[in-house]
Write an enzyme that holds these catalytic residues in place. Structure first.
Site, mmCIF file in Angstrom:
data_model
loop_
_atom_site.group_PDB
_atom_site.id
_atom_site.type_symbol
_atom_site.label_atom_id
_atom_site.label_comp_id
_atom_site.label_asym_id
_atom_site.label_seq_id
_atom_site.Cartn_x
_atom_site.Cartn_y
_atom_site.Cartn_z
ATOM 1 N N LYS A 129 -2.485 4.300 -1.897
ATOM 2 C CA LYS A 129 -1.154 3.590 -1.138
ATOM 3 C C LYS A 129 -0.350 4.509 0.179
ATOM 4 O O LYS A 129 -0.300 5.656 0.192
ATOM 5 C CB LYS A 129 -0.186 3.156 -1.682
ATOM 6 C CG LYS A 129 -0.578 2.362 -3.358
ATOM 7 C CD LYS A 129 0.479 1.564 -4.121
ATOM 8 C CE LYS A 129 0.245 0.567 -4.826
ATOM 9 N NZ LYS A 129 -0.564 -0.901 -3.725
ATOM 10 N N ARG A 141 -6.225 -5.631 -12.750
ATOM 11 C CA ARG A 141 -7.179 -5.940 -13.771
ATOM 12 C C ARG A 141 -8.146 -5.280 -14.345
ATOM 13 O O ARG A 141 -8.372 -5.908 -14.986
ATOM 14 C CB ARG A 141 -7.588 -6.839 -12.179
ATOM 15 C CG ARG A 141 -8.524 -6.365 -11.492
ATOM 16 C CD ARG A 141 -8.232 -6.862 -10.435
ATOM 17 N NE ARG A 141 -7.753 -7.253 -8.793
ATOM 18 C CZ ARG A 141 -7.516 -7.634 -8.591
ATOM 19 N NH1 ARG A 141 -8.315 -8.331 -7.464
ATOM 20 N NH2 ARG A 141 -6.932 -7.748 -7.249
HETATM 21 N N1 BES Z 1 0.391 -2.529 -8.656
HETATM 22 C C1 BES Z 1 0.199 -3.320 -7.323
HETATM 23 C C2 BES Z 1 0.506 -4.942 -7.044
HETATM 24 C C3 BES Z 1 1.967 -4.816 -6.810
HETATM 25 C C4 BES Z 1 1.940 -4.372 -4.916
HETATM 26 C C5 BES Z 1 2.949 -5.027 -7.030
HETATM 27 C C6 BES Z 1 3.673 -4.701 -4.437
HETATM 28 C C7 BES Z 1 4.174 -5.783 -6.349
HETATM 29 C C8 BES Z 1 4.950 -5.003 -5.502
HETATM 30 C C9 BES Z 1 -1.321 -3.659 -7.585
HETATM 31 O O1 BES Z 1 -2.302 -2.962 -8.227
HETATM 32 C C10 BES Z 1 -1.969 -3.606 -6.586
HETATM 33 O O2 BES Z 1 -2.064 -2.652 -5.442
HETATM 34 N N2 BES Z 1 -2.968 -4.812 -5.612
HETATM 35 C C11 BES Z 1 -3.286 -4.982 -4.952
HETATM 36 C C12 BES Z 1 -5.317 -5.137 -4.658
HETATM 37 C C13 BES Z 1 -5.525 -5.108 -3.717
HETATM 38 C C14 BES Z 1 -6.231 -3.995 -3.916
HETATM 39 C C15 BES Z 1 -6.725 -6.928 -4.075
HETATM 40 C C16 BES Z 1 -2.816 -5.610 -3.245
HETATM 41 O O3 BES Z 1 -1.623 -6.542 -4.078
HETATM 42 O O4 BES Z 1 -2.443 -5.084 -2.596
HETATM 43 ZN ZN ZN Z 2 -3.184 -1.187 -7.642
#
Ligand code: BES
Ligand code: ZN
Ligand code: ZN
Length: 473
Positions: free
Chosen positions: A246, A320
């Site tokens: 990230k 997921r």
């Molecule tokens: N934990 C995150 C989702 C999230 C983002 C929760 C911001 C709370 C605040 C999750 O694991 C994630 O990173 N999801 C990605 C999915 C994408 C790669 C399809 C996302 O939401 O960017």
């Molecule tokens: Zn994630």
């Protein structure tokens, strides 16, 4: 602080919260400009050694959420002034007294574990008393129920606010064991060895990059025989994104990526304390998502617990993958009569609904409507988002049963839901994407900055509604 007493009339000593409608407030020396009773406006009045926090309700309808916020505002104000015993005068709204207690208890909580002693806002608050006037009987039991629910939320906040260097998957499992001992729940924890032997390819893959190995935590409340309701939670103790790392901004907030799983602990605690006559199982999949030489990578193909295969195209869509194993395990071992999952799953859900509401995904319209209504009442609002073939098609893989991302940002919340649906089986299923409301970055009337415990109030209220209405669905 946890004592809550119910009385008919607020005593004449100790600090007091009084709700005021516009036009009701008449105190000599205070002009209407200073305090009129506008929504959530406040005035502190001192008399005979006590303080009264008057809190305006405004002229609109007096709802559960308004009373919760007004009580929270008053309690927070008096707590900051060093209040020890706080009375909430709810005699005019006895049917809403439970919500007043909820707001008061949630406002009383602070996370101070790491503040230096001189910076600690010593909370002297010992008891909250709520006056319910003639509404005695039913209000009293509602106050008791709300006390248990609010304490469960604060319990979840106390675990959830801990940083990732404190709450590792192993530490979370330890918390679950302590909870089980305290609340007469059965607890079973699968560590790395059991996960390996059991073929939990998803949980192991997500946890592989970390020095803090994963856990699968199972908690059971079995007051009667029969098929249980199962609630599965995502507890990623820190989500760096893994190899698909990230950006740095706000990455610290990913210590809160464990809140789905933490909420499951709180719901089981509340269910046991309330003596709910419903068999209930909590399944929490916990891992830390880190990049390292051992981490899983984009391009990897993994075999989940159920045997269904996953092509990993983005290691940041890890929730997921954890849920695939946890849901697969729940379906195989517990034959749920109803299956929930709670997860901080997608940023896309925040884009769609904002930070106040969770996304609810289900093909059962009754459950969807019921949860919508309960969410409004519980102060944990939800809004439906779609399931559908188009999302299913978006994650078809050339190599495996599914890929873990679609490759576009479109409908991201629904794509996540479509992925999980592969593991659900026949049971009615509700997916709650709590990425938005799991924590707040600014103080609210009854919640300080930090995690909210979202899901505990909503799902406990749902379980309570089942207990009073008989079995459904
Ligand atoms: N934990 C995150 C989702 C999230 C983002 C929760 C911001 C709370 C605040 C999750 O694991 C994630 O990173 N999801 C990605 C999915 C994408 C790669 C399809 C996302 O939401 O960017
Ligand atoms: Zn994630
Ligand atoms: Zn995550």
């Amino acid at each position: 602080m946890s004592m809550v007493l119910t009385v008919e009339k607020a005593p004449e000593h100790g600090d007091c919260v009084i709700f005021v409608r516009p036009g009701e407030f008449t105190r000599e020396g205070v002009s209407p400009e200073e305090f009129e009773g506008a929504k959530l406006s406040t005035l502190i009045w001192r008399e005979a050694g006590r303080r009264i926090a008057y809190v305006g309700l405004g002229a609109g309808p007096v709802t559960a959420d308004l009373v919760r916020k007004a009580a929270g505002t008053g309690v927070k104000l008096l707590r900051k002034l060093g209040g020890e015993e706080i009375h909430i005068d709810c005699a005019e709204y006895p049917e809403l007294a439970g919500f007043a207690v909820e707001g008061g208890l949630l406002a009383a909580y602070r996370f101070e574990d790491f503040r230096m002693p001189d910076a600690r806002k010593k909370s002297t608050l010992r008891t909250i008393t709520v006056a319910v006037g003639k509404g005695e009987g039913e209000s009293r039991s509602e106050v008791e129920r709300s006390t248990i629910v609010a304490e469960a939320v604060n319990y979840v906040r106390q675990i959830g606010n801990q940083p990732a260097n404190v709450i590792t998957p192993a530490a979370l499992a330890e918390k679950a064991r302590e909870l089980a001992a305290e609340c007469h729940l059965q607890c079973h924890v699968l560590g790395p060895k059991e996960l390996e032997d059991g073929g939990f390819g998803g949980i192991l893959a997500v946890g592989k990059g970390s020095d803090n190995p994963p856990r699968l935590i199972v908690l059971e409340h079995r007051p009667t025989d029969g098929k249980p309701i199962v609630i599965v939670g995502k507890a990623v103790t820190f989500d760096s994104g893994g190899i698909s790392i990230k950006p740095g901004e706000h990455m610290d907030e990913m210590k809160f990526d464990k809140m789905g799983g933490c909420a499951v602990l709180g719901i089981l605690r509340a269910a046991s304390r309330l003596g709910l006559p419903v068999p209930l199982v909590g399944v929490v999949a916990s891992a830390e998502n880190m990049p390292s030489a051992r981490a899983y990578r984009p391009g990897d193909v993994i075999r989940s617990y159920s045997g269904k295969t996953i092509e990993v195209l983005n290691t940041d869509a890890e929730g997921r993958i954890l849920l695939a194993d946890a849901v697969g395990y729940a379906v195989k071992h517990f034959d749920p009569r109803l299956l929930f999952d709670l997860a901080t799953l997608t940023g896309a859900c925040i884009v769609a609904l904002g930070r106040n509401r969770a996304g609810v995904f289900t093909s059962n319209p009754d459950l969807r409507d019921q949860l919508w209504g309960l969410g409004e009442m519980a102060g944990e609002p939800v809004w439906p988002l779609p399931l559908g073939e188009e999302f299913e098609e978006a994650i078809q893989s050339d190599l495996a049963l599914v890929k873990n991302v679609s490759g576009t940002r479109e409908g991201g919340g629904s794509v996540g839901a479509a992925f999980i649906q592969h593991w659900v089986g026949k049971a009615p299923w509700v997916h709650l994407d709590i990425a938005g409301p799991a924590w707040v970055s600014r103080e609210l009337p009854y919640l300080e900055k930090g995690v909210t415990g979202f899901g505990v109030r909503l799902l406990t209220r749902y379980l309570l509604s089942l207990a009073t209405q008989g079995p459904k669905p």
